[in-house]
Design a protein around this motif. Structure first.
Motif, PDB file in Angstrom:
ATOM      1  N   ALA A 167       4.690  21.327 -27.615  1.00 26.00           N
ATOM      2  CA  ALA A 167       3.904  22.180 -26.298  1.00 26.00           C
ATOM      3  C   ALA A 167       3.080  21.385 -25.514  1.00 26.00           C
ATOM      4  N   VAL A 168       3.233  20.812 -24.932  1.00 28.12           N
ATOM      5  CA  VAL A 168       2.505  20.070 -23.869  1.00 28.12           C
ATOM      6  C   VAL A 168       2.163  20.537 -23.055  1.00 28.12           C
ATOM      7  N   LEU A 169       0.974  20.031 -22.128  1.00 25.38           N
ATOM      8  CA  LEU A 169       0.293  20.660 -21.256  1.00 25.38           C
ATOM      9  C   LEU A 169      -0.368  19.123 -20.577  1.00 25.38           C
ATOM     10  N   ASP A 170       0.392  19.528 -18.934  1.00 22.12           N
ATOM     11  CA  ASP A 170      -0.336  18.109 -18.566  1.00 22.12           C
ATOM     12  C   ASP A 170      -0.799  18.437 -16.866  1.00 22.12           C
ATOM     13  N   ILE A 171      -1.805  18.469 -17.191  1.00 22.90           N
ATOM     14  CA  ILE A 171      -3.124  18.896 -16.090  1.00 22.90           C
ATOM     15  C   ILE A 171      -3.091  17.794 -14.906  1.00 22.90           C
ATOM     16  N   GLY A 172      -3.173  18.169 -14.182  1.00 22.28           N
ATOM     17  CA  GLY A 172      -2.999  17.237 -12.416  1.00 22.28           C
ATOM     18  C   GLY A 172      -1.342  16.678 -12.461  1.00 22.28           C
ATOM     19  N   ALA A 173      -0.731  17.361 -12.820  1.00 22.87           N
ATOM     20  CA  ALA A 173       0.763  17.167 -12.217  1.00 22.87           C
ATOM     21  C   ALA A 173       1.230  15.539 -11.651  1.00 22.87           C
ATOM     22  N   TYR A 174       0.746  15.961 -10.442  1.00 23.63           N
ATOM     23  CA  TYR A 174       0.928  15.708  -9.601  1.00 23.63           C
ATOM     24  C   TYR A 174       2.882  15.792  -9.078  1.00 23.63           C
ATOM     25  N   ASP A 175       3.505  14.749  -8.948  1.00 26.41           N
ATOM     26  CA  ASP A 175       4.871  15.306  -8.484  1.00 26.41           C
ATOM     27  C   ASP A 175       5.715  15.367  -9.915  1.00 26.41           C
ATOM     28  N   GLY A 176       5.103  15.109 -11.605  1.00 23.90           N
ATOM     29  CA  GLY A 176       5.784  15.065 -12.213  1.00 23.90           C
ATOM     30  C   GLY A 176       6.144  13.915 -13.845  1.00 23.90           C
ATOM     31  N   ARG A 177       5.774  13.295 -12.698  1.00 21.11           N
ATOM     32  CA  ARG A 177       6.485  12.156 -13.735  1.00 21.11           C
ATOM     33  C   ARG A 177       6.480  11.605 -15.036  1.00 21.11           C
ATOM     34  N   TRP A 178       5.037  12.056 -15.056  1.00 19.60           N
ATOM     35  CA  TRP A 178       4.905  12.649 -16.267  1.00 19.60           C
ATOM     36  C   TRP A 178       4.490  13.426 -17.266  1.00 19.60           C
ATOM     37  N   SER A 179       4.872  14.233 -16.765  1.00 15.44           N
ATOM     38  CA  SER A 179       5.522  15.479 -17.360  1.00 15.44           C
ATOM     39  C   SER A 179       6.866  15.440 -17.542  1.00 15.44           C
ATOM     40  N   TYR A 180       8.172  14.197 -16.736  1.00 13.48           N
ATOM     41  CA  TYR A 180       9.084  14.273 -17.272  1.00 13.48           C
ATOM     42  C   TYR A 180       8.831  13.624 -18.518  1.00 13.48           C
ATOM     43  N   ALA A 181       8.349  12.078 -18.351  1.00 12.82           N
ATOM     44  CA  ALA A 181       8.094  10.913 -19.348  1.00 12.82           C
ATOM     45  C   ALA A 181       7.572  11.914 -20.999  1.00 12.82           C
ATOM     46  N   GLY A 186       9.997  13.721 -26.358  1.00 14.04           N
ATOM     47  CA  GLY A 186      10.126  14.952 -27.322  1.00 14.04           C
ATOM     48  C   GLY A 186       9.587  15.752 -27.214  1.00 14.04           C
ATOM     49  N   ALA A 187       9.315  16.152 -26.425  1.00 15.07           N
ATOM     50  CA  ALA A 187       8.727  17.524 -26.004  1.00 15.07           C
ATOM     51  C   ALA A 187       9.077  19.011 -26.241  1.00 15.07           C
ATOM     52  N   ARG A 188       8.623  19.690 -26.879  1.00 10.81           N
ATOM     53  CA  ARG A 188       9.784  21.123 -26.975  1.00 10.81           C
ATOM     54  C   ARG A 188       9.712  21.754 -25.417  1.00 10.81           C
ATOM     55  N   GLU A 189       8.493  21.779 -24.802  1.00  7.14           N
ATOM     56  CA  GLU A 189       8.156  22.727 -23.850  1.00  7.14           C
ATOM     57  C   GLU A 189       7.411  21.133 -22.985  1.00  7.14           C
ATOM     58  N   VAL A 190       7.242  21.352 -22.005  1.00  7.75           N
ATOM     59  CA  VAL A 190       6.029  20.392 -20.478  1.00  7.75           C
ATOM     60  C   VAL A 190       5.416  21.588 -19.919  1.00  7.75           C
ATOM     61  N   VAL A 191       4.218  22.291 -19.502  1.00  9.53           N
ATOM     62  CA  VAL A 191       3.504  22.815 -18.996  1.00  9.53           C
ATOM     63  C   VAL A 191       3.300  21.874 -17.457  1.00  9.53           C
ATOM     64  N   ALA A 192       3.243  21.630 -16.356  1.00 13.18           N
ATOM     65  CA  ALA A 192       2.827  20.689 -15.151  1.00 13.18           C
ATOM     66  C   ALA A 192       1.681  21.722 -15.147  1.00 13.18           C
ATOM     67  N   ILE A 193       0.566  21.302 -14.716  1.00 12.38           N
ATOM     68  CA  ILE A 193      -0.421  21.947 -13.981  1.00 12.38           C
ATOM     69  C   ILE A 193      -0.618  21.879 -12.504  1.00 12.38           C
ATOM     70  N   GLU A 194      -0.302  21.753 -11.131  1.00 16.92           N
ATOM     71  CA  GLU A 194      -0.347  20.956 -10.362  1.00 16.92           C
ATOM     72  C   GLU A 194      -0.851  21.839  -8.535  1.00 16.92           C
ATOM     73  N   ALA A 195      -1.752  21.482  -8.066  1.00 16.12           N
ATOM     74  CA  ALA A 195      -2.020  22.672  -7.245  1.00 16.12           C
ATOM     75  C   ALA A 195      -1.228  22.853  -5.439  1.00 16.12           C
ATOM     76  N   ARG A 196      -0.753  21.191  -5.425  1.00 21.18           N
ATOM     77  CA  ARG A 196      -0.125  21.010  -3.606  1.00 21.18           C
ATOM     78  C   ARG A 196       1.503  21.043  -4.157  1.00 21.18           C
ATOM     79  N   GLU A 197       1.637  22.344  -3.758  1.00 19.88           N
ATOM     80  CA  GLU A 197       3.030  22.089  -3.077  1.00 19.88           C
ATOM     81  C   GLU A 197       3.415  21.234  -2.956  1.00 19.88           C
ATOM     82  N   GLU A 198       3.659  20.383  -1.904  1.00 17.90           N
ATOM     83  CA  GLU A 198       4.478  19.538  -1.734  1.00 17.90           C
ATOM     84  C   GLU A 198       4.689  18.244  -2.471  1.00 17.90           C
ATOM     85  N   SER A 199       3.970  17.536  -3.669  1.00 16.10           N
ATOM     86  CA  SER A 199       4.101  16.707  -4.581  1.00 16.10           C
ATOM     87  C   SER A 199       4.735  18.216  -5.494  1.00 16.10           C
ATOM     88  N   ILE A 200       4.364  19.216  -5.532  1.00 20.07           N
ATOM     89  CA  ILE A 200       5.395  19.854  -6.719  1.00 20.07           C
ATOM     90  C   ILE A 200       7.126  19.427  -6.149  1.00 20.07           C
TER      91      ILE A 200
END
Length: 244
Positions: free
Chosen positions: A42-56, A61-75
């Motif tokens: 289980a992986v937490l990606d803090i400050g994920a921006y557009d999710g590029r690293w969450s995707y990576a 092999g992560a079973r799940e990734v939670v991506a924290i991002e404050a800006r809707e336009e980035s998500i």
């Protein structure tokens, strides 16, 4: 073919700052050494921006990734990524990092691996951020950030504009510039040790000069006051439970 080559048709990766060469070489240092840790985690990606690293992280092999991002336009930009199981394992938690972390801790969430790829130099209270992360009981925290080159245990302050979507969000209404901090390596080591983590630093010097296009920040030398670097915080003992 390297990992991020699938983004070659995305215009936002045509600049030097976001070039595919830069992303792929960073992938070599930020993801590849930690595949065994990420696999099934289980992986937490803090400050994920557009999710590029969450995707990576999901692709590693992560079973799940939670991506924290404050800006809707980035998500919203994550919609452009290829569909399928890798993308499906990523979910976004929208909001200020401190608020989302507090909510995750309150509900008893735990993560095996936490990634902070860039955000650590967009905050002021680094120790509080690390304490909140420690409440989630990760065995590994990967940080890629800019650090102050001063050898002492210091945090150097700067200011950045909040209208840049790569920068910090406003902390009070109407704020156009926000103070941020750049810890030294020693300062980070002290903070990590107090929470039960040892620090391992990546050796960027192993990257051949011909491969360093767009990566100048990782190779700056004094008298420059900051340098980009990558490190892993690994749990060396049961960390004390932070109060906040």
């Amino acid at each position: 073919m390297e990992f991020f080559d699938f983004l070659e048709k995305e215009h936002r990766y045509s600049s030097t700052r976001n070039s595919l060469n830069r992303l792929n070489k960073r992938h070599r240092f930020l993801i590849e050494p930690f595949r065994a840790d990420i696999e099934g985690s289980a992986v937490l990606d803090i400050g994920a921006y557009d999710g590029r690293w969450s995707y990576a992280l999901s692709a590693a092999g992560a079973r799940e990734v939670v991506a924290i991002e404050a800006r809707e336009e980035s998500i919203a930009k994550f919609a452009d990524y290829p569909p399928g199981p890798v993308k499906d394992r990523v979910r976004f938690a929208k909001g200020d990092v401190q608020d989302v972390l507090a909510a995750l801790a309150a509900e008893g969430s735990q993560f095996d691996v936490v990634a902070l790829f860039g955000i650590f130099y967009h905050v002021m209270d680094h120790y509080n951020l690390l304490k909140m992360i420690a409440r989630l009981s990760p065995r590994l925290v990967i940080i890629d950030s800019e650090f102050c080159t001063n050898p002492a245990a210091v945090i150097r302050l700067a200011r950045e504009k909040t209208d840049n979507d790569h920068n910090s969000i406003a902390q009070v209404p109407g704020q156009t510039k926000v103070p941020v901090g750049f810890p030294s390596r020693t300062a980070l080591t002290w903070m990590a040790a107090s929470l039960g983590y040892g620090v391992e630093w990546a050796d960027w010097e192993t990257l051949k000069p011909r491969e360093r296009r767009g990566l100048d920040g990782y190779f700056t030398k004094p008298p420059e006051w900051k340098r980009r670097d990558t490190c892993a915080l690994r749990s060396v003992q049961a960390p004390p439970t932070p109060n906040s």
